[in-house]
Design a protein around this motif. Sequence first.
Motif, short mmCIF file in Angstrom:
data_model
loop_
_atom_site.label_atom_id
_atom_site.label_comp_id
_atom_site.label_asym_id
_atom_site.label_seq_id
_atom_site.Cartn_x
_atom_site.Cartn_y
_atom_site.Cartn_z
N ILE A 57 -5.33 -9.52 4.12
CA ILE A 57 -6.60 -8.82 4.34
C ILE A 57 -7.72 -9.71 3.81
O ILE A 57 -7.74 -10.06 2.62
N ASN A 58 -8.64 -10.07 4.70
CA ASN A 58 -9.75 -10.97 4.32
C ASN A 58 -9.25 -12.25 3.66
O ASN A 58 -9.83 -12.75 2.70
N PHE B 151 1.03 0.10 7.29
CA PHE B 151 0.18 -0.86 8.01
C PHE B 151 0.80 -1.12 9.38
O PHE B 151 2.01 -1.35 9.48
N ARG C 184 0.44 -3.72 12.55
CA ARG C 184 -0.15 -4.98 13.01
C ARG C 184 0.03 -5.11 14.52
O ARG C 184 1.12 -4.86 15.04
N SER D 108 -5.34 -7.89 14.54
CA SER D 108 -5.56 -6.45 14.41
C SER D 108 -4.63 -5.84 13.35
O SER D 108 -3.41 -5.98 13.42
N LEU D 109 -5.22 -5.19 12.36
CA LEU D 109 -4.46 -4.53 11.28
C LEU D 109 -5.05 -3.15 11.03
O LEU D 109 -6.23 -3.01 10.78
N GLU D 110 -4.19 -2.14 11.12
CA GLU D 110 -4.63 -0.75 10.87
C GLU D 110 -3.83 -0.18 9.71
O GLU D 110 -2.61 -0.34 9.63
N LEU D 111 -4.52 0.48 8.80
CA LEU D 111 -3.88 1.18 7.69
C LEU D 111 -3.83 2.66 8.03
O LEU D 111 -4.87 3.32 8.12
N VAL E 85 -10.37 -3.26 6.63
CA VAL E 85 -9.20 -2.84 7.39
C VAL E 85 -9.51 -1.54 8.12
O VAL E 85 -10.21 -0.67 7.58
#
Length: 458
Positions: A372-373, A397, A399, A404-407, A433
């Motif tokens: 992340i970052n 998470f 991916r 693209s990354l979603e929590l 995120v």
Amino acid sequence: MLLPYLSSRMIFPLAEKLSVRDVRSRVRAINRDLATPWAEREQRNRLRLAQIVQWAQHEIPFYRDLFSRLRFDPVKILRDIRYLNNIPVLTKADLLEAGDRIVHPDAKLHLNMQMSRTNGSTGASLPVYFSPAAKDESAAVTRISQEWVGFGPSDQQLHISSELPGEVPRGALREEWWRRAATNRISVECASWSDENLQALWKSIERHRPFLVQGHPSTLFHLANFVKDRGLPATGKFKVFVSTGERLGEGHRATIEAVFGCRVANRYGNAEFGIVAHERFSPPADESGTESDVSPADATARHYLQIMDPCVWVETLPSTSGVSGPLVVTSLVNYAAPLIRYATGDESRVIKGRAGVYLEGVEGRVHDVVLINGVRYSTSFVQDVLSRHMLVTDFQFVRRGEESLELRLALHNARDEAAVRGHVEQIFGPGAVALGFVSRSQFIRVGRQQKFRYVVDV
């Protein structure tokens, strides 16, 4: 800073008296039990099992109703241990539904009960309760497990934990100070596996030169690679690493031992019972047994975890693989809130030995890495910070490719969405995120057995 480094022989009795605890006598009692020949100890443990089941039948509302429906007679356990299988396995869903009915009606009124919460790694986070005696027993088991790896009262231990955002209450700081002083414990926080954090962690280890380091094996594995890649002298900085909180892979064990020149000890425990089983470097004396029984020396060589059998009764359920199965545990000491045949959500195999029983091949939670970052975070760190405010039941998470990354977050209460958004921004920064709020049933499970993972790729 002098007091924390005085011998715990001096400070622990004072802390024990001030907190109205009785840990040292429990250490002596458990060690006496463990020194008893296994054949005699096994019978004694079965009697303890029958006693706590019988107590629950008469004193705990949840079990009173359950055993009445089953027409269950605890005394029959003494005649045939297989009779125990007539009690259905207690799941986390059962425990959540039972609520206070799993606790003795008078316990919260007359005892200083300790409430803990499960970490949610094998199901929704939920509260569990310990009587003062059970709490002392758990602390005693911790001290005994340290003795098993050579840790002495004058040795220092360094614990690696997640760096939690926000301010710690003064009372909690005071309590933690006493705990550290009484156990020669140094606490070091690590927020991520960034070079900066790993460098700070390594400097702490170099400065303190502890006998024992405890933490997630994934963190020590990344630290080992960090110091190795930079050619830093690492051998001899500490003698023992105790792996906790997640599954210890053989690759992680080998790398940690090779880079640091230490011994690695695995352990298994959880919030519901404390330490259940621990690797033992100095095995007890061998005892007579059948040729198929594992000797204490063989158990040590094979990295088996010896079960703290005076305190817990451990079973594994049948498995189609024939190697390991669901791990089921019964407390033999927590009479105020007993968990009987509780499904931990983990898997293992129970091995009978000449001097006790062991766990082989514990399969627990496996943590992944998310970027992340540009910063590497362990999902164990994410779990620790999200569970701190007890608003999140679980997370995952998702991916999609490299970008693209979603929590995804499951909440106890949908009204807490704004507060949770604030916590996530505090950890990773605004917009770092994408967030999605879902139910636990919407988490993606992977593999043939539909296992839960903290990071999935779609």
